[in-house]
Write a protein that holds these residues in place. Structure first.
Motif, mmCIF file in Angstrom:
data_model
loop_
_atom_site.group_PDB
_atom_site.id
_atom_site.type_symbol
_atom_site.label_atom_id
_atom_site.label_comp_id
_atom_site.label_asym_id
_atom_site.label_seq_id
_atom_site.Cartn_x
_atom_site.Cartn_y
_atom_site.Cartn_z
ATOM 1 N N GLN A 49 0.879 -14.768 -22.591
ATOM 2 C CA GLN A 49 0.971 -16.227 -22.487
ATOM 3 C C GLN A 49 -0.370 -16.903 -22.776
ATOM 4 N N ALA A 50 -1.442 -16.267 -22.369
ATOM 5 C CA ALA A 50 -2.774 -16.875 -22.494
ATOM 6 C C ALA A 50 -3.218 -17.105 -23.935
ATOM 7 N N GLU A 66 -8.665 -15.541 -17.380
ATOM 8 C CA GLU A 66 -7.287 -15.446 -17.868
ATOM 9 C C GLU A 66 -7.245 -15.412 -19.395
ATOM 10 N N GLU A 99 -8.627 -11.951 -20.584
ATOM 11 C CA GLU A 99 -7.648 -10.885 -20.356
ATOM 12 C C GLU A 99 -6.503 -10.958 -21.367
ATOM 13 N N GLY A 100 -6.068 -12.166 -21.701
ATOM 14 C CA GLY A 100 -5.013 -12.338 -22.697
ATOM 15 C C GLY A 100 -5.469 -11.924 -24.080
ATOM 16 N N GLU A 150 -12.635 -18.632 -19.498
ATOM 17 C CA GLU A 150 -12.028 -18.248 -18.217
ATOM 18 C C GLU A 150 -11.496 -16.824 -18.304
#
Length: 124
Positions: A107-108, A80, A83-84, A78
């Motif tokens: 956080q991811a 998210e 990006e993390g 995904e």
């Protein structure tokens, strides 16, 4: 200094064979990470076929010479997550040792660390 994100492109999450996917979960995550890293100055990406962490798929390694190196896993393919991973790799690149304070982790990526490897000694 450049930090590499090495992505296992053969990772398949449980139940993968039941779907009609044309790409593995690892291929999907690799494409998302490549997109998220595009334009960064300190991050490079590469794909490898098998990081041998099948029980933790999808797997990535965050690596740089002379720094702590990390394997992270259990990601869903995904945006998210991608990006993390890239945000963490940028912090890794900015760190002299490769260690990033927990309070700075995106956080991811929290809960996704599998292993940490010390740097290879510079001399014998």
């Amino acid at each position: 200094m450049t930090t590499w994100i090495t992505v296992c492109d053969t990772c398949k999450q449980e139940g993968w064979e039941d779907g009609a996917m044309e790409q593995t979960d690892g291929e999907q995550l690799a494409a998302l990470i490549e997109d998220a890293a595009r334009g960064t100055e300190t991050i490079k990406t590469r794909r490898v076929s098998c990081l041998m962490g099948c029980k933790h798929g999808c797997n990535v390694a965050i690596q740089a010479p002379g720094k702590l190196n990390y394997t992270l896993g259990r990601f869903a393919p995904e945006a998210e997550a991608a990006e993390g991973i890239v945000a963490y790799a940028e912090k890794h690149a900015a760190s002299d040792s490769g260690q990033v304070p927990y309070r700075e982790w995106p956080q991811a990526i929290k809960g996704h660390f599998v292993t940490r490897h010390p740097p290879i000694p510079a001399d014998e």
